[in-house]
Design an enzyme around this catalytic site. Structure first.
Site, mmCIF file in Angstrom:
data_model
loop_
_atom_site.group_PDB
_atom_site.id
_atom_site.type_symbol
_atom_site.label_atom_id
_atom_site.label_comp_id
_atom_site.label_asym_id
_atom_site.label_seq_id
_atom_site.Cartn_x
_atom_site.Cartn_y
_atom_site.Cartn_z
ATOM 1 N N HIS A 217 0.811 -1.220 0.000
ATOM 2 C CA HIS A 217 0.000 0.000 0.000
ATOM 3 C C HIS A 217 0.841 1.265 0.000
ATOM 4 O O HIS A 217 0.410 2.302 -0.501
ATOM 5 C CB HIS A 217 -1.020 -0.033 1.135
ATOM 6 C CG HIS A 217 -2.164 -0.927 0.794
ATOM 7 N ND1 HIS A 217 -2.211 -2.226 1.208
ATOM 8 C CD2 HIS A 217 -3.228 -0.739 -0.017
ATOM 9 C CE1 HIS A 217 -3.286 -2.794 0.690
ATOM 10 N NE2 HIS A 217 -3.924 -1.920 -0.058
ATOM 11 N N ARG B 137 -10.375 3.937 -1.259
ATOM 12 C CA ARG B 137 -9.893 3.090 -0.148
ATOM 13 C C ARG B 137 -10.219 3.793 1.165
ATOM 14 O O ARG B 137 -9.390 4.509 1.720
ATOM 15 C CB ARG B 137 -8.387 2.860 -0.278
ATOM 16 C CG ARG B 137 -7.975 1.932 -1.406
ATOM 17 C CD ARG B 137 -6.470 1.687 -1.370
ATOM 18 N NE ARG B 137 -6.078 0.538 -2.164
ATOM 19 C CZ ARG B 137 -5.691 0.595 -3.437
ATOM 20 N NH1 ARG B 137 -5.660 1.743 -4.068
ATOM 21 N NH2 ARG B 137 -5.350 -0.500 -4.079
ATOM 22 N N ARG C 15 -15.274 1.800 -1.154
ATOM 23 C CA ARG C 15 -15.041 0.465 -0.604
ATOM 24 C C ARG C 15 -15.111 0.550 0.919
ATOM 25 O O ARG C 15 -14.514 1.449 1.519
ATOM 26 C CB ARG C 15 -13.668 -0.045 -1.030
ATOM 27 C CG ARG C 15 -13.355 -1.388 -0.397
ATOM 28 C CD ARG C 15 -12.073 -1.956 -0.895
ATOM 29 N NE ARG C 15 -10.910 -1.279 -0.353
ATOM 30 C CZ ARG C 15 -9.661 -1.616 -0.685
ATOM 31 N NH1 ARG C 15 -9.439 -2.552 -1.577
ATOM 32 N NH2 ARG C 15 -8.636 -0.981 -0.149
ATOM 33 N N GLU D 185 -11.213 -10.589 -5.278
ATOM 34 C CA GLU D 185 -9.771 -10.561 -4.968
ATOM 35 C C GLU D 185 -9.310 -11.806 -4.226
ATOM 36 O O GLU D 185 -8.165 -11.901 -3.816
ATOM 37 C CB GLU D 185 -9.386 -9.286 -4.218
ATOM 38 C CG GLU D 185 -10.213 -8.973 -3.000
ATOM 39 C CD GLU D 185 -9.793 -7.670 -2.310
ATOM 40 O OE1 GLU D 185 -8.750 -7.099 -2.627
ATOM 41 O OE2 GLU D 185 -10.547 -7.235 -1.420
ATOM 42 N N ASN E 186 -4.352 -7.078 -7.031
ATOM 43 C CA ASN E 186 -3.230 -7.074 -6.081
ATOM 44 C C ASN E 186 -3.353 -8.263 -5.131
ATOM 45 O O ASN E 186 -2.410 -9.003 -4.907
ATOM 46 C CB ASN E 186 -3.203 -5.783 -5.270
ATOM 47 C CG ASN E 186 -3.226 -4.560 -6.142
ATOM 48 O OD1 ASN E 186 -2.846 -4.638 -7.303
ATOM 49 N ND2 ASN E 186 -3.684 -3.454 -5.616
ATOM 50 N N ASP E 187 -4.538 -8.400 -4.572
ATOM 51 C CA ASP E 187 -4.755 -9.539 -3.675
ATOM 52 C C ASP E 187 -5.024 -10.818 -4.451
ATOM 53 O O ASP E 187 -4.600 -11.891 -4.030
ATOM 54 C CB ASP E 187 -5.918 -9.245 -2.715
ATOM 55 C CG ASP E 187 -5.445 -8.393 -1.554
ATOM 56 O OD1 ASP E 187 -4.394 -8.727 -0.977
ATOM 57 O OD2 ASP E 187 -6.108 -7.395 -1.244
ATOM 58 N N ARG F 104 2.348 -10.196 -1.002
ATOM 59 C CA ARG F 104 2.611 -9.027 -1.848
ATOM 60 C C ARG F 104 3.587 -8.046 -1.212
ATOM 61 O O ARG F 104 4.069 -7.115 -1.859
ATOM 62 C CB ARG F 104 1.293 -8.330 -2.211
ATOM 63 C CG ARG F 104 0.578 -7.715 -1.025
ATOM 64 C CD ARG F 104 -0.864 -7.366 -1.364
ATOM 65 N NE ARG F 104 -1.073 -5.988 -1.690
ATOM 66 C CZ ARG F 104 -2.273 -5.404 -1.771
ATOM 67 N NH1 ARG F 104 -3.372 -6.124 -1.585
ATOM 68 N NH2 ARG F 104 -2.389 -4.149 -2.071
ATOM 69 N N CYS G 288 -9.825 -2.685 -10.276
ATOM 70 C CA CYS G 288 -9.177 -1.593 -9.534
ATOM 71 C C CYS G 288 -7.817 -1.997 -8.990
ATOM 72 O O CYS G 288 -7.159 -1.199 -8.325
ATOM 73 C CB CYS G 288 -10.081 -1.090 -8.418
ATOM 74 S SG CYS G 288 -10.546 -2.386 -7.259
HETATM 75 C C1 PEP Z 1 -6.540 -5.248 -4.728
HETATM 76 O O1 PEP Z 1 -6.327 -6.115 -3.877
HETATM 77 O O2 PEP Z 1 -6.283 -5.399 -5.936
HETATM 78 C C2 PEP Z 1 -7.100 -3.951 -4.334
HETATM 79 C C3 PEP Z 1 -7.443 -3.050 -5.231
HETATM 80 O O3 PEP Z 1 -7.202 -3.685 -3.004
HETATM 81 P P1 PEP Z 1 -5.964 -3.303 -2.067
HETATM 82 O O4 PEP Z 1 -4.774 -3.055 -2.941
HETATM 83 O O5 PEP Z 1 -6.338 -2.089 -1.290
HETATM 84 O O6 PEP Z 1 -5.807 -4.518 -1.206
HETATM 85 MG MG MG Z 2 -7.228 -5.883 -1.930
#
Ligand code: PEP
Ligand code: MG
Length: 564
Positions: free
Chosen positions: A185, A292, A328, A427, A450-451, A461, A498
């Site tokens: 993040h 977020r 979210r 995710e 991402n997740d 990650r 996203c």
């Molecule tokens: C993701 O996981 O792709 C996402 C957009 O949420 P975050 O990066 O805040 O976990």
């Molecule tokens: Mg996520």
């Protein structure tokens, strides 16, 4: 030196080495008298520091400007603060730091519930005085980017997301960290803010000293320490060239995002706070694909209340006028911890009490947020999105809490959008695999790559030592994306993305050919992606999709992508 390219852009400047964030741990002490003495010394030192600060400020700026420090000095004699710190220390036999932190948390919580403006102003004073006491107790200096004077390249072992959220382009040239991955993040927030950043640089703090001159290239991950004149000139030239390219991109402002063969895709933005709205508007984002909201809960001592959240959401919603804002719900846990929540330390926080799991456990906190989002929906186009869904039960339970919140608002006569849409993030591999089932009940999907990448490949990650295994081009991830899009469309549902893959210019042709309805990206990326899409033929890529889905590994995917 080289690390993981985290946010594009070139920075040339001096290094400022930031020490680790102050971590206050609870310790039990046997000798409470000695602990009390430590506290008293910290208080006396704070008084001396403040008196010096008052006379220096009076001299430089005048008596009015020094008033704030006078208020702090008075607080140090205030029994409400000092007695309760001492009482905590004695009663619970804990270290002075913990007693200070706990008292701060309780007082702030108490004051936040009082609507009086004067009382609210005292919250900042309590925070400042507590920070000073903690600094004196631990012998560390506070980190305040605004106090740095010149613009610097912040260099640290780690910068937690809440600290990163405080940094702005106005005060910081660039970021270098030793830990972290490209989708941590901290990296994401740097991209949203448009600050060049490199993370996961091994041996960073041994290799770079405070005040060193460096060049940072956030697109390649390269760092040059004490560069010679020639290199400075070369990168200075590249910097000017980048600025010129940005200027040229402005011609795409006000245009739709359409492929060469006439397919339109929505191009929204990811944000973490109302302050990011300016960048969205400046770069002509078509909506907010991901707000977020958890950043509103960070870097403070207690939960933001309903009114405060409403204020933040409303600012964004009104600022976006008629464009959609997807908020979210609280995605806490993983690398985003809230110290005041008292969640027991977890062995695997990314697999733990995170996001929707936390909200369904503490429904009151969830309801406060839902009421605030619902009320904000009266001022524009708002959608609610749930993070980290892994089963239909979570969606149903969340929906029933939303319905309960709506009934409360009805009975109080408070307005909201009665048709507000409720979507979910895809995710987790579980959600992607049962996306046909989820699509029947969710109003929309947004794919969080991402997740999804981390959970599908079982690769943390955040962990730079396995960053080479974290790869969204892995066919397992790409097949789950395709499956999700197909299932959404079978049920007539909108599906966006996203996660950071949405702004990967190499992957975008494939994502469009898969049929994605929306891409949500960091604001500085909007115009270059709009230009890229304007030059793409969706139909041409579609024709190659059968071949694409047969590719065996990330390397094959990469060479395929590069050949189209
Ligand atoms: C993701 O996981 O792709 C996402 C957009 O949420 P975050 O990066 O805040 O976990
Ligand atoms: Mg996520």
């Amino acid at each position: 030196m080289r690390g993981i390219a985290a946010a594009p852009g070139i920075a040339i400047g001096r290094v400022y080495v930031k020490l680790s964030a102050l971590q206050i741990e609870k310790r039990y002490v046997l000798d409470t008298e000695a602990e009390l003495q430590r506290l008293k010394t910290a208080i006396e030192t704070a008084k001396i520091q403040l008196k010096e600060l008052i006379s220096a400020t009076e001299e430089r700026l005048g008596a009015k400007e020094a008033e704030i420090f006078n208020a702090h000095l008075i607080l140090l004699d205030d029994p409400e603060l000092i007695d309760s710190i001492q009482l905590k220390l004695f009663k619970n036999k804990v270290n002075a730091e913990w007693a200070v932190k706990e008292t701060e948390r309780e007082l702030v919580k108490l004051f936040e519930e009082i609507a009086d403006e004067y009382i609210r102003e005292r919250i900042a004073d309590i925070n400042d005085v507590s920070a000073r006491l903690l600094q004196n107790l631990t012998g560390t200096a506070a980190f305040d980017p605004k106090s740095l004077g010149e613009k610097v390249i912040i260099t640290a072992k780690d910068i937690v997301p809440s600290e990163m959220a405080m940094l702005t382009k106005e005060h910081v040239l660039g970021i270098l960290t030793e830990v972290g991955g490209a989708t941590s993040h901290t990296a994401i927030v740097a991209r949203v803010a448009g600050i060049p950043a490199i993370v996961g640089i091994k041996g960073l703090l041994e290799g770079i000293k405070d005040g060193a001159l460096i060049i940072l290239d956030g697109s390649t991950g390269e760092v040059f320490v004490e560069p010679d004149e020639g290199l400075i000139e070369l990168y200075g030239e590249r910097q000017r060239h980048e600025e010129q390219k940005l200027e040229e991109l402005k011609q795409y402002i006000g245009k739709a995002t359409v492929t060469l063969d006439g397919f339109t895709v929505e191009l929204g933005c990811n944000i973490g706070a109302p302050k990011d709205l300016a960048a969205v508007l400046e770069n002509d984002g078509e909506g907010i694909g991901l707000f977020r909201s958890e950043f509103l809960y960070m870097d403070r001592c207690s939960m933001p209340g309903e009114e405060e959240q409403l204020d933040a959401y409303r600012t964004v919603v009104e600022g976006m006028k008629n464009r959609t804002v997807i908020i979210r719900t609280l995605d806490i846990g993983g690398d985003k911890q809230l110290p005041y929540l008292d969640i027991p330390k977890e062995e695997n926080p990314f697999l733990g009490l995170r996001a929707i799991r936390y909200c369904l456990k503490d429904k009151e906190i969830f309801k406060v947020q839902l009421r605030a989002i619902l009320r904000a929906s009266a001022f524009g186009r708002v959608r609610i999105m749930l993070p980290m869904i892994s089963g239909i039960g979570e969606l149903r339970e969340a929906r029933s809490i939303i319905e309960a919140a709506k009934l409360e608002l009805d009975s109080q006569g408070l307005a909201y959008d009665k048709d507000i849409k409720l979507g979910i993030m895809i995710e987790t591999p579980a959600a992607a695999i049962i996306s046909d089932i989820l699509a029947k009940e969710a109003d929309f999907f947004s794919i969080g790559t991402n997740d999804l990448t981390q959970y599908t490949l079982a690769v943390d990650r955040m962990n730079e030592s396995i960053a080479h295994l974290y790869n969204t081009y892995h066919p397992a991830v790409l097949r789950l994306i395709k499956l999700t899009i197909d299932n959404a469309h079978k049920h007539g549902k909108w599906v966006g993305m996203c996660g950071e893959a949405a702004q990967d210019e190499r992957l975008i042709p494939i994502l469009l050919a898969m049929g994605l309805d929306e891409l949500s990206v960091s604001p500085p990326k909007v115009l270059s992606i709009r230009r890229l899409i304007a030059g793409l033929s969706k139909k041409q890529v579609e024709r190659q999709m059968d071949k694409f889905l047969e590719l065996a590994d990330a390397e094959e995917v990469l060479s395929f992508i590069e050949s189209i």
